[in-house]
Design a protein around this motif. Sequence first.
Motif, PDB file in Angstrom:
ATOM      1  N   HIS A 208       0.807  -1.223   0.000  1.00 34.67           N
ATOM      2  CA  HIS A 208       0.000   0.000   0.000  1.00 34.67           C
ATOM      3  C   HIS A 208       0.841   1.276   0.000  1.00 34.67           C
ATOM      4  O   HIS A 208       0.576   2.199  -0.795  1.00 34.67           O
ATOM      5  N   PRO A 209       1.873   1.385   0.845  1.00 33.54           N
ATOM      6  CA  PRO A 209       2.674   2.626   0.825  1.00 33.54           C
ATOM      7  C   PRO A 209       3.361   2.865  -0.520  1.00 33.54           C
ATOM      8  O   PRO A 209       3.499   4.022  -0.950  1.00 33.54           O
ATOM      9  N   VAL A 210       3.790   1.789  -1.177  1.00 37.02           N
ATOM     10  CA  VAL A 210       4.454   1.946  -2.478  1.00 37.02           C
ATOM     11  C   VAL A 210       3.452   2.408  -3.526  1.00 37.02           C
ATOM     12  O   VAL A 210       3.743   3.303  -4.335  1.00 37.02           O
ATOM     13  N   SER A 211       2.263   1.796  -3.538  1.00 35.63           N
ATOM     14  CA  SER A 211       1.222   2.229  -4.475  1.00 35.63           C
ATOM     15  C   SER A 211       0.863   3.690  -4.241  1.00 35.63           C
ATOM     16  O   SER A 211       0.685   4.465  -5.201  1.00 35.63           O
ATOM     17  N   PHE A 212       0.769   4.071  -2.979  1.00 36.33           N
ATOM     18  CA  PHE A 212       0.474   5.464  -2.623  1.00 36.33           C
ATOM     19  C   PHE A 212       1.531   6.391  -3.217  1.00 36.33           C
ATOM     20  O   PHE A 212       1.213   7.419  -3.819  1.00 36.33           O
ATOM     21  N   ALA A 213       2.797   6.018  -3.062  1.00 34.83           N
ATOM     22  CA  ALA A 213       3.889   6.852  -3.557  1.00 34.83           C
ATOM     23  C   ALA A 213       3.890   6.921  -5.076  1.00 34.83           C
ATOM     24  O   ALA A 213       4.111   7.997  -5.660  1.00 34.83           O
ATOM     25  N   VAL A 214       3.631   5.804  -5.744  1.00 32.48           N
ATOM     26  CA  VAL A 214       3.620   5.769  -7.211  1.00 32.48           C
ATOM     27  C   VAL A 214       2.554   6.700  -7.767  1.00 32.48           C
ATOM     28  O   VAL A 214       2.801   7.501  -8.679  1.00 32.48           O
ATOM     29  N   VAL A 215       1.348   6.618  -7.198  1.00 27.59           N
ATOM     30  CA  VAL A 215       0.251   7.457  -7.690  1.00 27.59           C
ATOM     31  C   VAL A 215       0.494   8.919  -7.333  1.00 27.59           C
ATOM     32  O   VAL A 215       0.168   9.827  -8.118  1.00 27.59           O
TER      33      VAL A 215
END
Length: 258
Positions: A208-215
């Motif tokens: 989740h934190p990585v997806s948050f950062a990517v978006v």
Amino acid sequence: MAALNNTYDTTLLRQETAVGAVAQIILLALLGTALGLGPAGWLTGLAFAFATWAVLTRAVCRSWLRSFGAANRVTLARATLVGGVTALVADSFQSPPRVPVLVALTTVALILDAVDGKVARRTGTASPLGARFDMEVDAFLILVLSVYVATSLGPWVLTIGAMRYAFVAAARALPWLNEPLPVNTARKAVAALQGIALLVAAAAILPHPVSFAVVLVALALLVWSFARDIRWLWHTRTRHAATGRSAAVVRRMTHADA
């Protein structure tokens, strides 16, 4: 005879858009049979199919195209897939999301986005209508994906999907925003990145934190891209205004000398 030929061409164009609407309904039927779409999915999918058919039919009949063209057929196929994604996203608010199917349809739609432009150039069928059709399909897919991803990452993701529509709305009040922009590779890359970033987040393949950062990075790049284009349009407007004032002064001086 010319009138008959025009009528014939218009009939063919209408048939092309009708085929697209039928393909959309068939896709919805397949999704409904395989996944059991609920009322929200069906109604949203059918509304998308009808709206696409109505708007596209009106546009092609006013465009004076001699034929619909291979590139527009690719874009129409992509629009059909986007309709399926839209139905699945609407259905996800009532039922567990069908993530694998949503990801598959979105992936194919994004791949086809790189195809229709090449087909248009190779077949010599590029047109303003085709470019606008392609852009609108892209924008709506990004909007739908942002709605879906916002349910897991937060409402701020909606900014990605809404930004282009906010720009269009602003252009109604500020006509200088409607001026054509120069072709720019960075703008195209940033636009493509939005779909990829949202697809990755929708697939939930990253923490989740990585997806948050990517978006979040995708959104930051989109804001930068829009800001740069708006700045360019503003400077162009300023230069045109200055040129117009100078020309007016010259005309007044010429008339005064005469």
